[in-house]
Write a protein that holds these residues in place. Structure first.
Motif, short mmCIF file in Angstrom:
data_model
loop_
_atom_site.label_atom_id
_atom_site.label_comp_id
_atom_site.label_asym_id
_atom_site.label_seq_id
_atom_site.Cartn_x
_atom_site.Cartn_y
_atom_site.Cartn_z
N GLU A 164 0.85 -1.19 0.00
CA GLU A 164 0.00 0.00 0.00
C GLU A 164 0.89 1.25 0.00
N ASN A 165 0.61 2.19 0.90
CA ASN A 165 1.36 3.46 0.95
C ASN A 165 2.13 3.63 2.25
N LEU A 166 2.36 2.56 2.96
CA LEU A 166 3.00 2.53 4.28
C LEU A 166 2.12 3.16 5.35
N VAL A 167 1.63 4.38 5.12
CA VAL A 167 0.80 5.04 6.13
C VAL A 167 -0.55 4.36 6.29
N ASP A 168 -0.93 3.52 5.31
CA ASP A 168 -2.19 2.80 5.41
C ASP A 168 -1.99 1.30 5.20
N SER A 169 -0.79 0.81 5.44
CA SER A 169 -0.49 -0.60 5.17
C SER A 169 -1.31 -1.53 6.04
N VAL A 170 -1.91 -2.54 5.38
CA VAL A 170 -2.67 -3.57 6.09
C VAL A 170 -2.16 -4.97 5.74
N THR A 171 -1.22 -5.04 4.81
CA THR A 171 -0.74 -6.33 4.31
C THR A 171 0.61 -6.68 4.94
N ASP A 172 0.70 -7.85 5.55
CA ASP A 172 1.95 -8.31 6.14
C ASP A 172 2.97 -8.60 5.04
N LEU A 173 4.23 -8.34 5.34
CA LEU A 173 5.29 -8.66 4.40
C LEU A 173 5.54 -10.16 4.40
N PRO A 174 5.80 -10.75 3.23
CA PRO A 174 6.09 -12.19 3.18
C PRO A 174 7.41 -12.51 3.88
N SER A 175 7.43 -13.60 4.62
CA SER A 175 8.64 -13.99 5.34
C SER A 175 9.79 -14.26 4.38
N SER A 176 9.49 -14.72 3.17
CA SER A 176 10.55 -14.98 2.20
C SER A 176 11.26 -13.70 1.80
N LEU A 177 10.53 -12.58 1.73
CA LEU A 177 11.14 -11.29 1.42
C LEU A 177 12.03 -10.85 2.57
N VAL A 178 11.54 -11.00 3.78
CA VAL A 178 12.33 -10.61 4.96
C VAL A 178 13.62 -11.42 5.00
N ASN A 179 13.52 -12.71 4.80
CA ASN A 179 14.71 -13.57 4.82
C ASN A 179 15.69 -13.20 3.71
N LEU A 180 15.17 -12.88 2.55
CA LEU A 180 16.02 -12.50 1.43
C LEU A 180 16.78 -11.22 1.73
N CYS A 181 16.10 -10.24 2.28
CA CYS A 181 16.77 -8.98 2.62
C CYS A 181 17.81 -9.17 3.72
N GLN A 182 17.50 -10.03 4.68
CA GLN A 182 18.48 -10.31 5.73
C GLN A 182 19.73 -10.95 5.14
N THR A 183 19.56 -11.82 4.16
CA THR A 183 20.69 -12.45 3.50
C THR A 183 21.51 -11.42 2.72
N ILE A 184 20.83 -10.52 2.04
CA ILE A 184 21.51 -9.47 1.27
C ILE A 184 22.30 -8.55 2.20
N CYS A 185 21.70 -8.21 3.32
CA CYS A 185 22.30 -7.23 4.22
C CYS A 185 23.43 -7.82 5.07
N MET A 186 23.28 -9.08 5.48
CA MET A 186 24.27 -9.75 6.31
C MET A 186 24.69 -8.82 7.46
N ASP A 187 26.02 -8.61 7.61
CA ASP A 187 26.50 -7.77 8.70
C ASP A 187 26.70 -6.32 8.27
N GLN A 188 26.21 -5.96 7.09
CA GLN A 188 26.39 -4.60 6.59
C GLN A 188 25.22 -3.67 6.90
N ALA A 189 24.10 -4.24 7.33
CA ALA A 189 22.93 -3.40 7.58
C ALA A 189 22.04 -4.02 8.65
N ASN A 190 21.35 -3.15 9.38
CA ASN A 190 20.33 -3.59 10.33
C ASN A 190 19.01 -3.75 9.61
N VAL A 191 18.31 -4.85 9.86
CA VAL A 191 17.01 -5.11 9.25
C VAL A 191 15.98 -5.20 10.36
#
Length: 283
Positions: A164-191
């Motif tokens: 949505e537009n973040l300010v009106d978000s009602v949809t949960d993020l898929p866990s696969s997306l969260v896991n993918l971003c954590q893999t991309i970020c590793m120790d270079q970024a906080n997720v």
């Protein structure tokens, strides 16, 4: 609720750091009258007040704050600590460009998923335009958005991923997306997965609310026990546990509340005023 108060331990509090959403602000995104009076009373006693938020510093446009509200505060940390403001100076911590590029590419694999890059000087780049009503709530002029391309990847302070537009978000993020971003970020970024699983926030791994508050604390020549911090979400956990005087709001997730020493009432039940009066004994 904790059985004893901070005041029982004769703690001298000289500075306060407040998260905004779910903490200092009510559910209507306003300062409750009791909160205003409590902040005013603290300032009259010479206590310094600071913001500690995931938001950018665009509070005039995002929240409609005037000089009255802004005048309560001596500075603050924004973007989960990736932006610091003190004594009229601004300090940014940027994400590695490769992390930004990886997250942008990852989002492309999820239909309908939106991404925003928050940039230096509070500029924004979006993979999809916001709905017209949402721009004022973000505090930005749509005409001042910049194109999303590799030229801005090395100027990115924070990544936001949402439906949505973040300010009106009602949809949960898929866990696969969260896991993918954590893999991309590793120790270079906080997720950080916040807003009950609806928003992913990504910042430089060398920054956090705790680290930035500690940086400001040292600049102010204060001891850790001379400050108190207030929060309600998982991106507040490190600061709430990292300082002796961490206060969690009553509206926070139960699992989070169980990890924090001091608990006040909710943000819609005068929780800030209650904490400043009853827990800290400051007013």
């Amino acid at each position: 609720m904790a059985d004893k108060t901070m005041n029982d331990e004769k703690t001298i509090i000289r500075a306060l750091f407040f998260d905004l959403d779910g903490t200092l602000l009510t559910s209507e995104k306003t300062l409750a009258p009791s909160t205003r009076e409590a902040l005013r009373a603290c300032r009259e006693k010479g206590i310094s007040l600071f913001i500690a938020t995931a938001r950018t510093p665009l509070l005039e446009t995002m929240l409609g704050w005037t000089e009255i509200e802004l005048g309560f505060f001596d500075g603050g940390i924004y973007c989960n600590g990736a932006c610091e403001k003190l004594h009229g100076q601004t300090r940014y911590a940027f994400l590695p460009a490769a992390v930004v590029a990886g997250c942008v590419k990852a989002v492309e694999s999820f239909p309908g998923l939106h991404l925003a890059l928050q940039l230096k000087d509070e500029l924004h780049a979006f993979n999809c335009p916001l709905a017209n009503f949402a721009y004022p709530l973000w505090g930005i002029d749509p005409q001042l958005s910049v194109p999303l391309n590799p030229n801005v990847f090395n100027q990115t302070v924070k990544i936001l991923i949402y439906f949505e537009n973040l300010v009106d978000s009602v949809t949960d993020l898929p866990s696969s997306l969260v896991n993918l971003c954590q893999t991309i970020c590793m120790d270079q970024a906080n997720v950080y997965l916040t807003d009950q699983g609806k928003v992913l926030q990504i910042t430089n791994s060398q920054t956090s609310k705790f680290k930035s508050i500690d940086h400001l604390r040292r600049q102010l020549n204060l001891k850790p026990e001379e400050i108190a911090v207030f929060g309600d979400d998982w991106n507040d956990l490190e600061m709430l546990t990292g300082f002796p005087n961490g206060v969690v709001m009553g509206n926070a997730d139960r699992e989070l509340r169980c990890q924090i020493r001091y608990q006040t009432q909710s943000n819609d039940e005068d929780g800030i005023a209650y904490a400043l009066h009853t827990l800290l004994g400051l007013i």
